[in-house]
Design an enzyme around this catalytic site. Structure first.
Site: not given
Length: 790
Positions: A490, A494, A606
């Site tokens: 998760k 989503g 990221d």
């Protein structure tokens, strides 16, 4: 008497595999009142009755309960041998395509059906027979032939859900050949013996792990259990153990029949005490099965190993995927030792046709044992043909018939969609992974399959790369309608599901929260970025779906999960230092390609250990490009002004202060990852003292104070060449400079990591403070994968 085998595909043990995929399994604890069956046991081609392991096999020629077509003959062995039972001295031979046996069933439910074959010497050469066998339209054997070299009887065993008054066994000779059978068994087993989700299965393997062979006489349902020795990968990793003290404590009547008592009284046991100082993290058994066929796997456990309650816990692995924590007293709630229990799950092997099952030790020192008592593998075979349903069953099967008709229409639609899909979409390289589906397999799908909410952004989807577009129907097929048990992760975007496309390709399916309209920017960015790049160390985008207000991304499946999974807070086996270095080098190559070689330059934004994934060979691939920023980033455009996005603990402090994003913001984040790899701890850990809570700050302080050895993962102590460690610390320190001008480029980071690996591999371990730099002498420049400039 000859040893009787279940006929199956056999292979030696295979390579040890282990990694986590957090799927729970269903423990069957149904109870059933069941008595030993007395029929049907048929001695084929004879009028005589013969007792075989406490069962009376009645001659089919004299039995009132059996009928068979008249176009048949019987034959007698010309060389009767005392090494096999007399039930193998005769056979019924069929030459007509419509040949069949018919008998009344003893009740509705799951039946064991055993077909006995032994090509004895006779006037008919039975080894030349080639034929099909089916039951009421369900194919059991196709083009079946027993070779003449067989010295022992071959027994094909099936568990079939039979809800009809008549059991009809059809024999169909191939071409001008014929069919034969020596003996036949059909009898009920207890309710719940086989899950409703896999009603018809063929036994392929039945293994008594850690014990002797179990014969038919020692099993309540007359099953034989083979030794596990030829299937175990590393025999020294576990030892046989026998229960000589505790009586078995069955919790339900059903459990008494699921396996022989002998299976639960023996086990293979892993323990650090057994291995003379060599720590094996797991033990693996490997099996060869039919390719691309679903299989039901059943593993049996009985804890007579632990000295007291709640002192042994361990992991069960399937293939390379963690399946379940085996905790008899905590999770299952047992209050006494020696309680038999089992787990069932489904697997669909890829083209390799391999099934691998492992048990693994936990990291916690008080749980340094693991065990396995028994293992069964059963191939799931097709569905019943409604054309063979007797009319007397009509009232009971109306809903089933309607379902079959509806299913046929659905299958036709799927077939058309699949045909279009196969013609239109390119296919990546196949892999030999497995899909593990946990019961109940009659699964409930997502409640969002028919969405009514409107996502205002979806109109932009036609601007995407249409060659990568995948129909929603294909996504539903791949994920079993987003079945909860296939959920593997998760995130902010989503849920992520494991899936299988129609051609067997394993994929990871990332689905945005349905109908929310959130995450469209990330969705669009991911497609835009990944459609522009292609590199061995970047996760590949297979396709996307923007249909019915859904936003779905489909990636290649990474078998071994994320880098973080192997570092801390999990039950994965640890990675040795050389392998950690190779993973860092792979990730650095991917980032270097992003920065210098991909469409004018891309900043990932990221980078973290959860976004570095590992394939089946531990090759690192950078993933998750939803926050990425595209170039051009040249000499006149060195940064992008943007809002702060990323993950706390990995954020570049200068980017955080100025909101100016540069390629060296990724370098800072990668420096945090380097420390994670070295220290095996998270970037932020609030439970630690204040000066240690932030990994970057603590790591830099330790390196600058010359105390890098004190922060190394304890599992790596003694593994790292001092010069490799020193060089690695220097790289991390450079990456974590406060100002981006002081940080190296990813090209320089890659170069230094390659050098650290060379130092690790050198035979001469120089002193920790030897500053001699022999990079130009020692390093093989062919190992540096230069990013192509596009």
């Amino acid at each position: 008497m000859a040893k009787l085998h279940i006929h199956g595909v056999h292979a030696p043990g295979f390579t040890l595999f282990f990694i986590s995929l957090q799927y729970p399994l269903l423990l069957l604890t149904l109870s059933s009142a069941y008595t030993t069956q007395t029929k049907h046991f048929i001695n084929c081609g004879s009028s005589n009755s013969i007792n075989y392991f406490t069962r009376d096999f009645v001659g089919d020629a004299s039995s009132d309960s059996v009928s068979f077509t008249k176009q048949n003959t019987s034959t007698l062995s010309s060389n009767q041998s005392s090494s096999v039972s007399a039930i193998y001295d005769t056979a019924r031979i069929f030459r007509s395509p419509s040949s069949r046996y018919a008998l009344d069933t003893t009740g509705k439910g799951t039946h064991i059906v055993r077909l006995h074959f032994f090509p004895f010497a006779s006037t008919s050469n039975l080894s030349e027979a080639v034929f099909n066998v089916s039951v009421n339209g369900l194919t059991l054997l196709s083009s079946f032939q027993v070779p003449s070299s067989t010295n022992s009887p071959v027994v094909e065993e099936f568990f079939l859900s039979i809800n009809r008054a008549k059991f009809v066994l059809h024999f169909s000779p191939q071409g001008s050949s014929f069919a034969f059978i020596n003996a036949l068994e059909v009898f009920l087993v207890p309710d719940g013996f086989i899950p409703d989700s896999a009603p018809n299965v063929r036994t392929v393997y039945r293994i008594n792990v850690g014990g002797d062979e179990v014969t038919l006489a020692n099993d309540s349902l007359w099953r034989s259990w083979d030794l596990d020795d030829s299937y175990i990968d590393v025999p020294n990793a576990a030892q046989n153990s026998t229960n000589n003290e505790s009586a078995l404590n069955y919790q339900a009547d059903l459990d008494k029949f699921l396996a022989s008592d002998h299976v639960y009284q023996t086990a293979k046991v892993m323990s650090v005490n057994f291995t003379n100082g060599t720590l094996y993290r797991n033990t693996t058994w490997g099996f060869k099965v039919s390719t691309n066929a679903r299989h039901l796997v059943r593993v049996h456990f009985c804890d007579f190993i632990s000295p007291s309650l709640n002192t042994v816990r361990f992991n069960l692995y399937s293939y390379q995927n963690f399946t379940e924590l085996i905790d008899p007293y905590g999770k299952n709630g047992f209050r006494e030792r020696a309680v038999p229990f089992h787990y069932d799950f489904l697997v669909k092997p890829g083209s390799s046709g391999l099934v691998k099952i492992s048990i693994g030790l936990l990291n916690a020192s008080i749980y340094q044992q693991a065990y396995l008592n028994g293992l069964e593998i059963m191939e799931i075979i097709g569905s019943w043909d409604s054309d063979f349903m007797p009319s007397e069953e009509h009232n009971h099967n109306v809903s089933l018939i309607i379902g079959l008709v509806s299913g046929s229409v659905t299958l036709l639609c799927i077939f058309v969609s699949a045909s279009i899909f196969i013609c239109k979409y390119r296919k990546p390289k196949r892999t030999d992974m497995s899909v593990w589906t946990l019961f109940p397999a009659l699964r409930g799908g997502s409640s969002h399959s028919e969405l009514t909410e409107q996502t205002r952004h979806c109109s932009v989807a036609p601007n995407f790369n249409l060659e990568l577009k995948i129909p929603l129907a294909e996504i539903h097929f791949a994920t079993n309608n987003f079945y909860d048990k296939l959920l593997i992760g998760k995130g902010g975007f989503g849920n992520v599901y494991r899936g299988t496309l129609r051609d067997g390709i394993e994929v990871a399916v990332k689905r945005s929260k349905p109908g929310s309209g959130q995450g469209f920017s990330e969705f669009q960015t991911e497609i835009t970025v990944l459609s522009k790049i292609c590199h061995r160390h970047l996760v590949s985008l297979i396709g996307y779906c923007a249909e019915r207000f859904e936003m779905i991304l489909v990636y290649e499946f990474m078998e071994k999960g994320s880098l973080r999974d192997h570092l801390y807070n999990s039950d994965f086996p640890y990675l040795p230092w050389k392998q950690r270095l190779e993973i860092c080098i792979g990730a650095a190559r991917g980032l270097d390609y992003l920065h210098r070689g991909a469409a004018g330059g891309i900043i990932h934004r990221d980078i973290k250990s959860t976004n570095i994934l590992l394939d089946e060979n531990y090759v690192a691939k950078v993933a998750d490009f939803g926050l990425s920023k595209l170039g051009p980033l040249d000499q006149s455009h060195t940064h992008v002004s943007t809002g702060i996005k990323g993950t706390f603990g990995y954020l570049d402090p200068e980017y955080f202060k100025t909101q100016k994003l540069t390629k060296r913001s990724d370098v800072y984040s990668f420096g945090v990852v380097l420390l994670e790899v070295l220290c095996a701890r998270p970037a932020i850990d609030p439970s630690l003292p204040g000066d240690q809570a932030n990994l970057a700050e603590w790591g830099i302080t330790s390196i600058q104070n010359g105390a890098i050895e004190q922060i190394v993962d304890p599992l790596l102590v003694g593994q790292i060449n001092p010069n490799s460690l020193r060089k690695y610390g220097e790289i991390a320190e450079k990456c974590l400079q406060e100002e981006d001008e002081g940080r190296p480029s990813m090209k320089d980071v890659l170069w230094d990591l390659e050098y650290a690996l060379q130092l690790q591999q050198t035979d001469v371990k120089r002193d920790m403070h030897d500053d001699t730099d022999q990079r130009l002498v020692n390093i093989d420049s062919s190992n540096c994968e230069e990013a192509p400039i596009i």
